[in-house]
Design a protein around this motif. Structure first.
Motif, PDB file in Angstrom:
ATOM      1  N   TRP A  74       5.262   5.369  -7.776  1.00 45.02           N
ATOM      2  CA  TRP A  74       4.197   4.456  -8.195  1.00 45.02           C
ATOM      3  C   TRP A  74       3.583   4.840  -9.533  1.00 45.02           C
ATOM      4  O   TRP A  74       2.737   4.110 -10.064  1.00 45.02           O
ATOM      5  CB  TRP A  74       3.132   4.353  -7.107  1.00 45.02           C
ATOM      6  CG  TRP A  74       3.660   3.709  -5.860  1.00 45.02           C
ATOM      7  CD1 TRP A  74       3.912   4.304  -4.658  1.00 45.02           C
ATOM      8  CD2 TRP A  74       4.032   2.333  -5.709  1.00 45.02           C
ATOM      9  NE1 TRP A  74       4.424   3.396  -3.773  1.00 45.02           N
ATOM     10  CE2 TRP A  74       4.501   2.173  -4.385  1.00 45.02           C
ATOM     11  CE3 TRP A  74       4.018   1.221  -6.557  1.00 45.02           C
ATOM     12  CZ2 TRP A  74       4.947   0.949  -3.901  1.00 45.02           C
ATOM     13  CZ3 TRP A  74       4.464   0.008  -6.073  1.00 45.02           C
ATOM     14  CH2 TRP A  74       4.917  -0.131  -4.762  1.00 45.02           C
ATOM     15  N   ALA A  88       4.797  -1.145 -13.703  1.00 44.58           N
ATOM     16  CA  ALA A  88       4.974  -2.186 -12.694  1.00 44.58           C
ATOM     17  C   ALA A  88       6.299  -2.922 -12.865  1.00 44.58           C
ATOM     18  O   ALA A  88       6.991  -3.227 -11.880  1.00 44.58           O
ATOM     19  CB  ALA A  88       3.808  -3.173 -12.757  1.00 44.58           C
ATOM     20  N   GLU A  89       6.677  -3.217 -14.115  1.00 44.09           N
ATOM     21  CA  GLU A  89       7.917  -3.965 -14.357  1.00 44.09           C
ATOM     22  C   GLU A  89       9.133  -3.151 -13.943  1.00 44.09           C
ATOM     23  O   GLU A  89      10.102  -3.696 -13.401  1.00 44.09           O
ATOM     24  CB  GLU A  89       8.008  -4.334 -15.841  1.00 44.09           C
ATOM     25  CG  GLU A  89       9.037  -5.405 -16.152  1.00 44.09           C
ATOM     26  CD  GLU A  89       8.657  -6.776 -15.619  1.00 44.09           C
ATOM     27  OE1 GLU A  89       9.589  -7.529 -15.281  1.00 44.09           O
ATOM     28  OE2 GLU A  89       7.458  -7.093 -15.547  1.00 44.09           O
ATOM     29  N   PHE A 124       9.283  -3.284 -10.202  1.00 43.79           N
ATOM     30  CA  PHE A 124       9.737  -4.614  -9.817  1.00 43.79           C
ATOM     31  C   PHE A 124      11.262  -4.721  -9.942  1.00 43.79           C
ATOM     32  O   PHE A 124      11.941  -5.249  -9.046  1.00 43.79           O
ATOM     33  CB  PHE A 124       9.056  -5.660 -10.709  1.00 43.79           C
ATOM     34  CG  PHE A 124       9.634  -7.044 -10.607  1.00 43.79           C
ATOM     35  CD1 PHE A 124       9.552  -7.767  -9.430  1.00 43.79           C
ATOM     36  CD2 PHE A 124      10.256  -7.624 -11.699  1.00 43.79           C
ATOM     37  CE1 PHE A 124      10.090  -9.055  -9.340  1.00 43.79           C
ATOM     38  CE2 PHE A 124      10.789  -8.900 -11.623  1.00 43.79           C
ATOM     39  CZ  PHE A 124      10.710  -9.615 -10.442  1.00 43.79           C
ATOM     40  N   GLY A 161       8.915  -8.879  -4.608  1.00 43.60           N
ATOM     41  CA  GLY A 161       7.562  -8.671  -5.099  1.00 43.60           C
ATOM     42  C   GLY A 161       7.382  -9.317  -6.453  1.00 43.60           C
ATOM     43  O   GLY A 161       8.284  -9.958  -6.995  1.00 43.60           O
ATOM     44  N   ALA A 196       5.384  -8.399 -10.351  1.00 46.33           N
ATOM     45  CA  ALA A 196       4.633  -7.450 -11.173  1.00 46.33           C
ATOM     46  C   ALA A 196       3.471  -8.169 -11.846  1.00 46.33           C
ATOM     47  O   ALA A 196       3.628  -9.281 -12.352  1.00 46.33           O
ATOM     48  CB  ALA A 196       5.545  -6.831 -12.223  1.00 46.33           C
ATOM     49  N   LYS A 248      -0.875  -5.346  -2.277  1.00 51.88           N
ATOM     50  CA  LYS A 248      -0.398  -4.889  -3.575  1.00 51.88           C
ATOM     51  C   LYS A 248      -0.596  -3.390  -3.729  1.00 51.88           C
ATOM     52  O   LYS A 248      -1.520  -2.802  -3.160  1.00 51.88           O
ATOM     53  CB  LYS A 248      -1.099  -5.640  -4.706  1.00 51.88           C
ATOM     54  CG  LYS A 248      -2.618  -5.469  -4.754  1.00 51.88           C
ATOM     55  CD  LYS A 248      -3.224  -6.344  -5.857  1.00 51.88           C
ATOM     56  CE  LYS A 248      -4.740  -6.130  -5.946  1.00 51.88           C
ATOM     57  NZ  LYS A 248      -5.350  -6.966  -7.002  1.00 51.88           N
ATOM     58  N   THR A 250      -0.107   0.465  -9.942  1.00 50.39           N
ATOM     59  CA  THR A 250       0.742   1.228 -10.860  1.00 50.39           C
ATOM     60  C   THR A 250      -0.134   1.575 -12.066  1.00 50.39           C
ATOM     61  O   THR A 250      -1.249   1.059 -12.190  1.00 50.39           O
ATOM     62  CB  THR A 250       1.962   0.410 -11.300  1.00 50.39           C
ATOM     63  OG1 THR A 250       1.529  -0.613 -12.210  1.00 50.39           O
ATOM     64  CG2 THR A 250       2.673  -0.222 -10.114  1.00 50.39           C
ATOM     65  N   LEU A 272       2.049  -4.025  -8.178  1.00 51.60           N
ATOM     66  CA  LEU A 272       3.199  -4.717  -7.619  1.00 51.60           C
ATOM     67  C   LEU A 272       2.697  -5.472  -6.387  1.00 51.60           C
ATOM     68  O   LEU A 272       2.269  -4.871  -5.410  1.00 51.60           O
ATOM     69  CB  LEU A 272       4.316  -3.762  -7.204  1.00 51.60           C
ATOM     70  CG  LEU A 272       5.515  -4.525  -6.638  1.00 51.60           C
ATOM     71  CD1 LEU A 272       6.422  -5.013  -7.775  1.00 51.60           C
ATOM     72  CD2 LEU A 272       6.311  -3.706  -5.651  1.00 51.60           C
TER      73      LEU A 272
END
Length: 205
Positions: free
Chosen positions: A116, A120-121, A124, A150, A152, A173, A176, A181
């Motif tokens: 984590w 985020a990308e 994802f 999910g 992002a 969620k 991050t 996410l």
């Protein structure tokens, strides 16, 4: 000799999981390749290739199903070309410098475990690259959780990465460093795969 069909544009993504790794790495394009077999894995001379775009939200499973059809057509074209003598083999070394190669090793638990602290990308892409199998893994209140789908969301916040936020009704969620996410499909240890709304309806975390 023997002919093989591989799920990448060789020599890129040699290995056991080319479709997964292309998605995990956020590639926008991959493809299928027919080639002559050699002793070393995925190193034979190339016969035909077909490029395939990867959708921004496409999972490895969805991509696999598209590639399966395209690959079957390419294999038939290859057999016809070999039969009539119109195909000319090309060594892989003539296509891409080997210093630039990306690899597709077998997927292990460490690969599937979400970190984590990553963007985020990137997380994802990991989730969709491991969906539907083997699935991206994390813990939710001490229980193993598989995340299959999910979204992002890049947004500033004050939460520690890995923190879970939920309204217990519509969203779940994970924080991050650069956002969240949002989980949309998941499977908790001992339960079946389901949409996040159905999961939250019966989950008391």
């Amino acid at each position: 000799g023997s002919v093989n069909l591989h799920g990448s544009l060789l020599p890129q993504y040699r290995g056991a999981a080319p479709i997964n790794w292309a998605v995990i790495n956020g590639e926008e394009e991959t493809g299928v390749t027919t080639f002559k077999l050699k002793h070393e894995i995925d190193t034979g001379d190339i016969l035909l290739q077909q490029k395939i775009s990867i959708g921004p939200n496409e999972t490895a499973g969805q991509l696999h199903d598209r590639m399966m059809t395209i690959g079957a057509i390419l294999l038939v074209e290859t057999i016809k070309g070999l039969a009539n003598g119109s195909l000319h083999e090309r060594p892989q070394s003539a296509i891409t410098p080997f210093a630039e190669l990306k690899h597709a090793p077998k997927l292990f638990t460490d690969t599937c475990t979400i970190n984590w602290n990553k963007p985020a990308e990137e997380i994802f892409n990991l989730v969709r690259g491991l969906s539907p199998f083997p699935g991206a893994l994390t813990l939710l209140n001490g229980k193993l959780l598989k995340i299959f789908m999910g979204k992002a969301a890049l947004i500033a916040h004050h939460f520690v990465p890995g923190t879970v936020e939920t309204d217990q009704k519509t969203y779940l969620k994970f924080a991050t460093p650069d956002g969240f996410l949002h989980v949309t499909e998941l499977q908790l240890e001992g339960k079946k795969r389901m949409a996040v709304e159905d999961f939250l309806r019966g989950y008391k975390g």
